[in-house]
Design a protein around this motif. Sequence first.
Motif, mmCIF file in Angstrom:
data_model
loop_
_atom_site.group_PDB
_atom_site.id
_atom_site.type_symbol
_atom_site.label_atom_id
_atom_site.label_comp_id
_atom_site.label_asym_id
_atom_site.label_seq_id
_atom_site.Cartn_x
_atom_site.Cartn_y
_atom_site.Cartn_z
ATOM 1 N N ALA A 116 0.897 -1.248 0.119
ATOM 2 C CA ALA A 116 0.044 0.053 -0.074
ATOM 3 C C ALA A 116 0.945 1.109 -0.156
ATOM 4 C CB ALA A 116 -1.063 -0.046 1.190
ATOM 5 N N GLY A 117 2.017 1.225 0.697
ATOM 6 C CA GLY A 117 2.815 2.135 1.033
ATOM 7 C C GLY A 117 3.463 2.738 -0.582
ATOM 8 N N SER A 118 4.046 1.771 -1.372
ATOM 9 C CA SER A 118 4.300 1.692 -2.708
ATOM 10 C C SER A 118 3.305 2.279 -3.711
ATOM 11 C CB SER A 118 4.986 0.454 -3.274
ATOM 12 O OG SER A 118 5.284 0.647 -4.681
ATOM 13 N N LEU A 119 1.969 1.735 -3.417
ATOM 14 C CA LEU A 119 0.974 2.163 -4.395
ATOM 15 C C LEU A 119 0.603 3.717 -4.001
ATOM 16 C CD1 LEU A 119 -1.714 -0.663 -4.047
ATOM 17 C CD2 LEU A 119 -0.323 0.071 -6.013
ATOM 18 N N VAL A 120 0.900 4.223 -2.718
ATOM 19 C CA VAL A 120 0.646 5.616 -2.270
ATOM 20 C C VAL A 120 1.546 6.627 -3.302
ATOM 21 C CG1 VAL A 120 1.066 7.412 -0.758
ATOM 22 C CG2 VAL A 120 -0.147 5.244 -0.292
ATOM 23 N N ASP A 121 2.805 6.178 -3.587
ATOM 24 C CA ASP A 121 3.625 6.665 -4.262
ATOM 25 C C ASP A 121 3.312 6.802 -5.899
ATOM 26 O OD1 ASP A 121 5.474 7.497 -2.451
ATOM 27 O OD2 ASP A 121 6.702 5.621 -2.507
ATOM 28 N N SER A 122 2.798 5.723 -6.264
ATOM 29 C CA SER A 122 2.647 5.362 -7.649
ATOM 30 C C SER A 122 1.187 5.828 -8.125
ATOM 31 C CB SER A 122 2.734 4.074 -8.146
ATOM 32 O OG SER A 122 1.789 3.177 -7.681
ATOM 33 N N ARG A 123 0.350 5.757 -7.130
ATOM 34 C CA ARG A 123 -1.124 6.222 -7.602
ATOM 35 C C ARG A 123 -1.614 7.391 -7.205
ATOM 36 N NH1 ARG A 123 -1.808 2.718 -12.001
ATOM 37 N NH2 ARG A 123 -1.462 0.828 -11.318
ATOM 38 N N GLY A 124 -1.109 8.011 -6.354
ATOM 39 C CA GLY A 124 -1.346 9.309 -5.642
ATOM 40 C C GLY A 124 -1.509 9.425 -4.302
ATOM 41 N N SER A 163 -1.473 1.719 7.791
ATOM 42 C CA SER A 163 -0.312 1.743 6.870
ATOM 43 C C SER A 163 -0.591 3.042 6.152
ATOM 44 C CB SER A 163 -0.194 0.475 6.115
ATOM 45 O OG SER A 163 0.287 -0.509 6.894
ATOM 46 N N LEU A 164 -1.856 3.195 5.432
ATOM 47 C CA LEU A 164 -2.072 4.358 4.679
ATOM 48 C C LEU A 164 -2.035 5.659 5.548
ATOM 49 C CD1 LEU A 164 -4.890 2.585 2.451
ATOM 50 C CD2 LEU A 164 -2.822 3.306 1.500
ATOM 51 N N LEU A 165 -2.594 5.558 6.683
ATOM 52 C CA LEU A 165 -2.348 6.766 7.480
ATOM 53 C C LEU A 165 -0.990 7.143 7.857
ATOM 54 C CD1 LEU A 165 -3.915 8.798 9.250
ATOM 55 C CD2 LEU A 165 -3.948 7.487 10.926
ATOM 56 N N ALA A 166 -0.108 6.372 7.907
ATOM 57 C CA ALA A 166 1.235 6.553 8.466
ATOM 58 C C ALA A 166 1.944 7.130 7.316
ATOM 59 C CB ALA A 166 1.963 5.329 8.977
ATOM 60 N N GLY A 253 7.109 6.490 -10.409
ATOM 61 C CA GLY A 253 8.083 6.517 -9.507
ATOM 62 C C GLY A 253 7.641 5.343 -8.384
ATOM 63 N N GLY A 254 8.308 5.635 -7.140
ATOM 64 C CA GLY A 254 8.090 4.547 -6.222
ATOM 65 C C GLY A 254 8.562 3.399 -6.229
ATOM 66 N N GLY A 255 7.819 2.586 -5.763
ATOM 67 C CA GLY A 255 8.201 1.042 -6.044
ATOM 68 C C GLY A 255 9.080 0.755 -4.618
ATOM 69 N N LEU A 256 8.513 -0.394 -4.170
ATOM 70 C CA LEU A 256 9.399 -1.311 -3.218
ATOM 71 C C LEU A 256 10.903 -1.684 -3.557
ATOM 72 C CD1 LEU A 256 6.467 -3.522 -1.728
ATOM 73 C CD2 LEU A 256 7.374 -1.272 -0.828
ATOM 74 N N ARG A 257 10.823 -2.070 -4.616
ATOM 75 C CA ARG A 257 12.391 -2.507 -4.953
ATOM 76 C C ARG A 257 13.432 -1.012 -4.893
ATOM 77 N NH1 ARG A 257 13.031 -5.861 -10.500
ATOM 78 N NH2 ARG A 257 11.489 -7.423 -9.118
ATOM 79 N N GLU A 258 12.804 -0.159 -5.419
ATOM 80 C CA GLU A 258 13.512 1.075 -5.403
ATOM 81 C C GLU A 258 13.862 1.532 -4.062
ATOM 82 O OE1 GLU A 258 11.308 1.109 -9.416
ATOM 83 O OE2 GLU A 258 11.285 0.547 -7.419
ATOM 84 N N GLY A 408 6.781 6.948 0.236
ATOM 85 C CA GLY A 408 5.835 6.291 0.668
ATOM 86 C C GLY A 408 6.343 4.610 0.986
ATOM 87 N N ALA A 409 7.128 4.336 0.043
ATOM 88 C CA ALA A 409 7.637 2.972 -0.051
ATOM 89 C C ALA A 409 8.525 2.622 1.020
ATOM 90 C CB ALA A 409 8.137 2.689 -1.669
ATOM 91 N N ILE A 410 9.530 3.815 1.263
ATOM 92 C CA ILE A 410 10.449 3.520 2.294
ATOM 93 C C ILE A 410 9.834 3.539 3.608
ATOM 94 C CG2 ILE A 410 12.315 4.577 3.462
ATOM 95 C CD1 ILE A 410 13.265 5.572 0.590
ATOM 96 N N MET A 411 8.656 4.375 3.827
ATOM 97 C CA MET A 411 8.092 4.227 5.163
ATOM 98 C C MET A 411 7.206 3.033 5.330
ATOM 99 S SD MET A 411 6.889 8.280 5.062
ATOM 100 C CE MET A 411 5.731 8.287 6.904
#
Length: 491
Positions: A116-124, A163-166, A253-258, A408-411
């Motif tokens: 979900a954190g990665s999706l926050v970066d990629s989807r908004g 997780s989304l709120l954080a 952008g974003g992504g857990l791998r990055e 978002g992914a790192i958090m």
Amino acid sequence: MAADLAADLDKLLAALGGAWLVLTLLRRATASREAAAVADGSAAPSDTAEALRRLQWQYLPAWLLFKAADWMQGPYFHEVYASKRHVATGEPFSDTDVSRLFLAGFVAATLVGTAAGSLVDSRGRRAGCVLYAAAAGAAAASVVCERPELLLAGRVVGGIGTSLLAAAPEAWLCAEHARLSLPAASLGGIFGWAYFGDSLVAIASGQVASRAASAGGPQAPFLASLPLLAAGAAIASATWRENRGGKGGGGGGGGLREGASILLRRPDLLSLMAVQALFEASMYIFVLVFAPAIVAAAPAAAREGLPFGKVFSCFMAACAVGSATFSLCSAKGLRAEAFLLPVLLGAAGALYLASSPPAATMLQRALSMSHKPLYLVFCFAAFEAAVGVYFPAVGGLRAAYLPGAQRGAIMALTRVPLNLLVIAVALARDRLGDTGALRCAAAAQLLAAAALASLWARGGAAGKGEAPAAKDKGLAASPAMSTLSRAKKAD
């Protein structure tokens, strides 16, 4: 004894209010020097000040509504599930059953919340906030159910929402702040106001939740949080500009791998994320055990009707004192690492003293406390004051260290060890007891202090400097962002 404890808590609340007032007056006394530091000796341009005020008024209402909804539910988490009965046997839920539901949220956050954190970066980030409101609303509504599988599903959805709120609101704020090219120091100010407001909202929410529970039972605060979630989502949808990870705040952008790759290349980021994981794991362990610990410390005949609404108000007043302390330290130009380190050590000490019977007996006598529950509230309030300092301080540090595209992914990745620590302690709670769990939380605080010392040493090795946003404008960086320019340039 409940009446005596309530009277003592009123005195403690008044003392905390007085401490907050003194700190606020001291902060105002240094306001002119803070303004000089931010503006490098001259008044900030009116358009910059107006943009900053506009950003604050965009961010704070929605974020505080989300937090108010969260705080409405918090004090009654244990009680609402303890009031349930097994459909097949009619037996009430045991503490073990409640702990399993508590764990379900953390397991979900570990397994699904990371993505979900990665999706926050990629989807908004704005979309992530709206999705949080939907998930938290579904979790709150699930408490009216009686079937265990539906209650479990509610906790799973709630864990994803947590997780989304954080990740989502803070990521949106930092990206929007960067897009507007506002002074780097002003971001720390927004965090200070946000977490101070959070403390006030928590106090008010605790009182409203207490009245709602008295009128409609432990389910009522959860249901009362639904309009707050809807209002926060509506405000964010109407007033927030969508932003995403990637260059310039747009794109995929974003992504857990990055994010994982950056963490492995950046020892300073690893240290900062260790601070966050250890401190917040300790905080969640505290949330799991503080109420049972206070109940167990009371005489058997006095365990019914303990004033947990007032206990919660004292905790949040202590948080407000911590937030005011952060603002004062920032105004005086202290580095976040410098004043956060003793705070973490103090938090470890408060949790250990709460878990040590010999220390409890000695200090209870020294402080002339008539009963142990008051002593525990005193120790726990000291820990909550540390929480009040920690959140705005670490928010500023994250803003300075974390790359915007993968924020978002790192958090979200940080919450994996956090959740695993909480799960491990919760699973071992029967063996550890409340005392052992509190000592685990104290040990986590000591490890967090060690990680922060490592971060400070790396910052010092990098040399003193300014955050890029401040340097580009010829502005002095805020204390939370000092010595961090090279860390940012590493990306």
